[in-house]
Design an enzyme around this catalytic site. Structure first.
Site, PDB file in Angstrom:
ATOM      1  N   HIS A 116     -10.133   1.028   2.599  1.00 19.57           N
ATOM      2  CA  HIS A 116      -9.629   2.373   2.937  1.00 19.57           C
ATOM      3  C   HIS A 116     -10.773   3.322   3.294  1.00 19.57           C
ATOM      4  O   HIS A 116     -10.592   4.240   4.096  1.00 19.57           O
ATOM      5  CB  HIS A 116      -8.868   2.972   1.750  1.00 19.57           C
ATOM      6  CG  HIS A 116      -7.417   2.582   1.678  1.00 19.57           C
ATOM      7  ND1 HIS A 116      -6.516   2.870   2.677  1.00 19.57           N
ATOM      8  CD2 HIS A 116      -6.711   1.922   0.722  1.00 19.57           C
ATOM      9  CE1 HIS A 116      -5.314   2.423   2.333  1.00 19.57           C
ATOM     10  NE2 HIS A 116      -5.401   1.829   1.151  1.00 19.57           N
ATOM     11  N   HIS A 120      -9.276  -4.077  -1.207  1.00 23.51           N
ATOM     12  CA  HIS A 120      -8.245  -3.260  -0.544  1.00 23.51           C
ATOM     13  C   HIS A 120      -8.650  -1.777  -0.542  1.00 23.51           C
ATOM     14  O   HIS A 120      -8.575  -1.113   0.496  1.00 23.51           O
ATOM     15  CB  HIS A 120      -6.908  -3.467  -1.276  1.00 23.51           C
ATOM     16  CG  HIS A 120      -5.764  -2.659  -0.741  1.00 23.51           C
ATOM     17  ND1 HIS A 120      -4.642  -3.232  -0.181  1.00 23.51           N
ATOM     18  CD2 HIS A 120      -5.563  -1.311  -0.674  1.00 23.51           C
ATOM     19  CE1 HIS A 120      -3.813  -2.265   0.198  1.00 23.51           C
ATOM     20  NE2 HIS A 120      -4.341  -1.089  -0.092  1.00 23.51           N
ATOM     21  N   GLU A 121      -9.087  -1.281  -1.701  1.00 25.05           N
ATOM     22  CA  GLU A 121      -9.425   0.150  -1.798  1.00 25.05           C
ATOM     23  C   GLU A 121     -10.701   0.486  -1.020  1.00 25.05           C
ATOM     24  O   GLU A 121     -10.781   1.536  -0.370  1.00 25.05           O
ATOM     25  CB  GLU A 121      -9.577   0.587  -3.258  1.00 25.05           C
ATOM     26  CG  GLU A 121      -8.358   0.341  -4.149  1.00 25.05           C
ATOM     27  CD  GLU A 121      -7.048   0.824  -3.564  1.00 25.05           C
ATOM     28  OE1 GLU A 121      -7.053   1.770  -2.760  1.00 25.05           O
ATOM     29  OE2 GLU A 121      -6.008   0.240  -3.909  1.00 25.05           O
ATOM     30  N   CYS A 166       0.855  -1.185   0.000  1.00 18.64           N
ATOM     31  CA  CYS A 166       0.000   0.000   0.000  1.00 18.64           C
ATOM     32  C   CYS A 166       0.890   1.234   0.000  1.00 18.64           C
ATOM     33  O   CYS A 166       1.858   1.283   0.771  1.00 18.64           O
ATOM     34  CB  CYS A 166      -0.889  -0.018   1.248  1.00 18.64           C
ATOM     35  SG  CYS A 166      -1.984   1.402   1.397  1.00 18.64           S
TER      36      CYS A 166
HETATM   37 ZN    ZN Z   1      -3.820   0.942   0.143  1.00 17.50          ZN
END
Ligand code: ZN
Length: 184
Positions: A157, A153-154, A111
């Site tokens: 966030h 993953h995004e 990341c």
């Molecule tokens: Zn990330």
């Protein structure tokens, strides 16, 4: 007449681990907020920043804006992921994962907000995501493989979650140099 700055965007700075904005829950956008030229310029800037950081994807909080926007770069020419296959360039507003596959697979993630570190994370191998395009149209994406991993993953966030939070085995955490050296 088109303005000289139309679509240009500007280079955005990445928030690093420890910055509180990475831990906040991002706010959804209204149609009015999305149509605002300032928001559209921010999206252009996310796209313009992709080559600088050569990341697979970004979420707005990583660029100091706590809003539900993610951008995923097509992987065809991404030096960070030479063998992961191709995924389409994707901009998603207010994305929500509606379905997770039962099948789970472990993979190594990095990341740009957790610079220089890689670790093993288990993710669903296929997901269904609903959201809006940057024009505000509803869209449903069925993703599998690396595309599904990057989306998870995004979207994490947007809820203040980083890949290190999802690691079950911290012994797989490695610096990029040693990750490349030992293929952990
Ligand atoms: Zn990330």
């Amino acid at each position: 007449m088109a303005d000289v700055f139309d679509g240009a965007g500007s280079l955005l700075k990445v928030a690093q681990l420890g910055n509180p904005i990475l831990r906040q829950i991002a706010q959804p956008l209204t149609q009015e907020e999305l149509a605002d030229p300032k928001t559209q310029f921010f999206i252009d800037s996310m796209i313009a920043s992709m080559p600088e950081y050569s990341a697979a994807g970004f979420a707005a909080p990583q660029f100091h804006l706590s809003k539900k926007i993610i951008a995923i770069e097509g992987t065809e020419n991404n030096p960070r992921y030479p063998e992961r296959g191709s995924i389409p360039k994707t901009i998603l507003i207010n994305p929500e994962i509606k379905k997770f596959s039962d099948e789970i697979k472990a993979g190594t993630e990095g990341c740009i907000s957790v610079k220089g570190l890689w670790g093993e994370v288990k993710r669903s191998t296929a997901i269904t995501v609903e959201g809006w395009t940057r024009e505000g149209k509803e869209v449903t994406i069925d993703a599998e493989g690396f595309y599904a991993v990057v989306l998870q993953h995004e979207i994490d966030h947007l809820y203040g979650t980083l890949f290190i939070d999802r690691m079950e085995n911290m012994s797989t955490l490695a610096f990029t140099s040693e990750h490349n050296r030992f293929q952990i």
